[in-house]
Scaffold this motif. Structure first.
Motif, PDB file in Angstrom:
ATOM      1  N   ALA A  63       0.836  -1.199   0.000  1.00 49.32           N
ATOM      2  CA  ALA A  63       0.000   0.000   0.000  1.00 49.32           C
ATOM      3  C   ALA A  63       0.870   1.248   0.000  1.00 49.32           C
ATOM      4  CB  ALA A  63      -0.916   0.007   1.219  1.00 49.32           C
ATOM      5  N   ASP A  64       0.478   2.236  -0.769  1.00 48.94           N
ATOM      6  CA  ASP A  64       1.198   3.510  -0.754  1.00 48.94           C
ATOM      7  C   ASP A  64       0.927   4.262   0.542  1.00 48.94           C
ATOM      8  OD1 ASP A  64       1.981   2.861  -3.281  1.00 48.94           O
ATOM      9  OD2 ASP A  64       1.071   4.579  -4.280  1.00 48.94           O
ATOM     10  N   VAL A  65      -0.290   4.101   1.064  1.00 51.91           N
ATOM     11  CA  VAL A  65      -0.700   4.820   2.265  1.00 51.91           C
ATOM     12  C   VAL A  65      -1.297   3.847   3.271  1.00 51.91           C
ATOM     13  CG1 VAL A  65      -2.320   6.532   3.199  1.00 51.91           C
ATOM     14  CG2 VAL A  65      -1.108   7.001   1.061  1.00 51.91           C
ATOM     15  N   SER A  66      -0.857   3.932   4.527  1.00 51.27           N
ATOM     16  CA  SER A  66      -1.451   3.174   5.620  1.00 51.27           C
ATOM     17  C   SER A  66      -2.115   4.162   6.565  1.00 51.27           C
ATOM     18  CB  SER A  66      -0.380   2.379   6.382  1.00 51.27           C
ATOM     19  OG  SER A  66       0.136   1.340   5.579  1.00 51.27           O
ATOM     20  N   LEU A  67      -3.409   3.969   6.813  1.00 52.53           N
ATOM     21  CA  LEU A  67      -4.140   4.828   7.738  1.00 52.53           C
ATOM     22  C   LEU A  67      -4.391   4.067   9.033  1.00 52.53           C
ATOM     23  CD1 LEU A  67      -6.870   6.651   5.594  1.00 52.53           C
ATOM     24  CD2 LEU A  67      -4.702   7.555   6.452  1.00 52.53           C
ATOM     25  N   VAL A  68      -3.919   4.615  10.130  1.00 47.40           N
ATOM     26  CA  VAL A  68      -4.132   4.028  11.453  1.00 47.40           C
ATOM     27  C   VAL A  68      -5.210   4.851  12.145  1.00 47.40           C
ATOM     28  CG1 VAL A  68      -3.085   3.476  13.670  1.00 47.40           C
ATOM     29  CG2 VAL A  68      -1.756   3.224  11.564  1.00 47.40           C
ATOM     30  N   VAL A  69      -6.321   4.203  12.502  1.00 48.47           N
ATOM     31  CA  VAL A  69      -7.484   4.902  13.053  1.00 48.47           C
ATOM     32  C   VAL A  69      -7.655   4.495  14.510  1.00 48.47           C
ATOM     33  CG1 VAL A  69      -9.913   5.461  12.690  1.00 48.47           C
ATOM     34  CG2 VAL A  69      -8.507   4.710  10.751  1.00 48.47           C
ATOM     35  N   VAL A  70      -7.528   5.457  15.434  1.00 50.44           N
ATOM     36  CA  VAL A  70      -7.525   5.133  16.861  1.00 50.44           C
ATOM     37  C   VAL A  70      -8.220   6.238  17.661  1.00 50.44           C
ATOM     38  CG1 VAL A  70      -5.415   3.760  16.753  1.00 50.44           C
ATOM     39  CG2 VAL A  70      -5.266   6.230  17.159  1.00 50.44           C
ATOM     40  N   ASP A  71      -8.540   5.908  18.920  1.00 51.98           N
ATOM     41  CA  ASP A  71      -9.054   6.915  19.850  1.00 51.98           C
ATOM     42  C   ASP A  71      -7.912   7.778  20.375  1.00 51.98           C
ATOM     43  OD1 ASP A  71     -11.873   6.542  19.968  1.00 51.98           O
ATOM     44  OD2 ASP A  71     -11.575   4.696  21.087  1.00 51.98           O
ATOM     45  N   ASN A  72      -6.821   7.124  20.779  1.00 46.40           N
ATOM     46  CA  ASN A  72      -5.654   7.836  21.288  1.00 46.40           C
ATOM     47  C   ASN A  72      -4.411   6.989  21.034  1.00 46.40           C
ATOM     48  OD1 ASN A  72      -5.412   5.946  23.623  1.00 46.40           O
ATOM     49  ND2 ASN A  72      -7.329   6.917  24.238  1.00 46.40           N
ATOM     50  N   VAL A  73      -3.270   7.555  21.323  1.00 39.82           N
ATOM     51  CA  VAL A  73      -2.010   6.871  21.052  1.00 39.82           C
ATOM     52  C   VAL A  73      -1.506   6.213  22.334  1.00 39.82           C
ATOM     53  CG1 VAL A  73       0.381   7.166  20.292  1.00 39.82           C
ATOM     54  CG2 VAL A  73      -1.447   8.500  19.220  1.00 39.82           C
ATOM     55  N   ASP A  74      -1.598   4.880  22.394  1.00 41.79           N
ATOM     56  CA  ASP A  74      -1.100   4.137  23.543  1.00 41.79           C
ATOM     57  C   ASP A  74       0.086   3.282  23.114  1.00 41.79           C
ATOM     58  OD1 ASP A  74      -2.204   2.037  22.109  1.00 41.79           O
ATOM     59  OD2 ASP A  74      -3.926   1.785  23.435  1.00 41.79           O
ATOM     60  N   ASP A  75       0.521   2.371  23.990  1.00 41.86           N
ATOM     61  CA  ASP A  75       1.692   1.541  23.681  1.00 41.86           C
ATOM     62  C   ASP A  75       1.490   0.684  22.439  1.00 41.86           C
ATOM     63  OD1 ASP A  75       2.954   2.577  25.856  1.00 41.86           O
ATOM     64  OD2 ASP A  75       2.834   0.786  27.100  1.00 41.86           O
ATOM     65  N   ASP A  76       0.284   0.105  22.304  1.00 43.48           N
ATOM     66  CA  ASP A  76       0.013  -0.766  21.156  1.00 43.48           C
ATOM     67  C   ASP A  76       0.045   0.023  19.853  1.00 43.48           C
ATOM     68  OD1 ASP A  76      -0.256  -3.038  22.699  1.00 43.48           O
ATOM     69  OD2 ASP A  76      -2.408  -2.769  22.983  1.00 43.48           O
TER      70      ASP A  76
END
Length: 231
Positions: A63-76
């Motif tokens: 993929a040219d682009v990976s979108l990470v969709v989250v509530d907040n940024v944690d360790d995982d």
């Protein structure tokens, strides 16, 4: 992000083995989200756009682009962003619910090229994010850019005032954030909840600070950081 992280299946008739020109320059996009509701919201928006080609698991590395969709940024989430950074083919964007200055610094260090708040993630803005990343550009909300520049400016100023002394590398953003919370009287569990890290991570980070700087305990570390303008 857990092993159960899901990605949208490819569209019917997708030909990921072909060249970009053969696919009429559609941008291959992989969507990562542990929460199926968050994933579905982004996928439904992008699925309607002919400029985007949603890829399946077998092709996600291409993929040219990976979108990470989250509530907040944690360790995982941080661990996932680190893994994606090693893929030289894809550029990573983050669609996030909340993101403080410390977390912003962290995701940029993980190689995230663009950030969009979930509350603003309508179809047009998602498409703009994808196309901008595909063209090698970065995207950042104006207020977050201002915070980042202010943070960098403060760090450069400290270095200029004492070029032979302590520098930004003495404490990472995460370390400084945790020490600041210690200075406010928070215990390990409270710091973990405030920063979205695990209690084990909080303990390890604070132990690393005291060991590396040869300090006696947390209180000594806080005093040291305050005296030297690190927090």
């Amino acid at each position: 992000m857990t092993a159960a992280t899901q990605r949208e299946p490819a569209r019917t008739g997708s030909t990921h083995g072909a060249s970009r020109s053969a696919r009429t320059s559609r941008v291959p996009v992989a969507v990562y989200a542990a929460d199926p509701i968050l994933r579905l919201g982004v996928v439904q928006q992008l699925r309607q756009r002919p400029e985007v080609d949603l890829v399946d698991d077998a092709d996600r590395e291409q993929a040219d682009v990976s979108l990470v969709v989250v509530d907040n940024v944690d360790d995982d989430v941080t661990a996932l962003l680190h893994r994606l950074r090693h893929n030289t083919v894809t550029r990573t964007g983050l669609v996030v619910g909340t993101l403080g200055t410390g977390a912003l610094q962290r995701v940029i260090e993980c190689g995230v090229a663009a950030v969009l708040r979930r509350s603003e993630a309508d179809q047009d803005k998602l498409l703009h994010l994808v196309l901008a990343m595909a063209n090698g550009e970065g995207v950042l909300p104006g207020d977050l850019l201002g915070k980042l520049l202010s943070h960098v400016g403060s760090s450069l100023q400290r270095s200029a005032l004492d070029p032979g002394g302590l520098s930004l590398s003495t404490l990472t953003t995460r370390e400084a954030d945790m020490l600041r919370l210690v200075s406010e009287g928070l215990d390990t569990a409270e710091i973990a909840r405030k920063t979205a890290y695990s209690e084990r991570t909080v303990k390890n980070v604070l132990r690393e600070i005291t060991t590396r700087l040869q300090l006696r305990n947390r209180a000594h570390a806080v005093g040291y950081a305050v005296r030297n303008g690190l927090i």
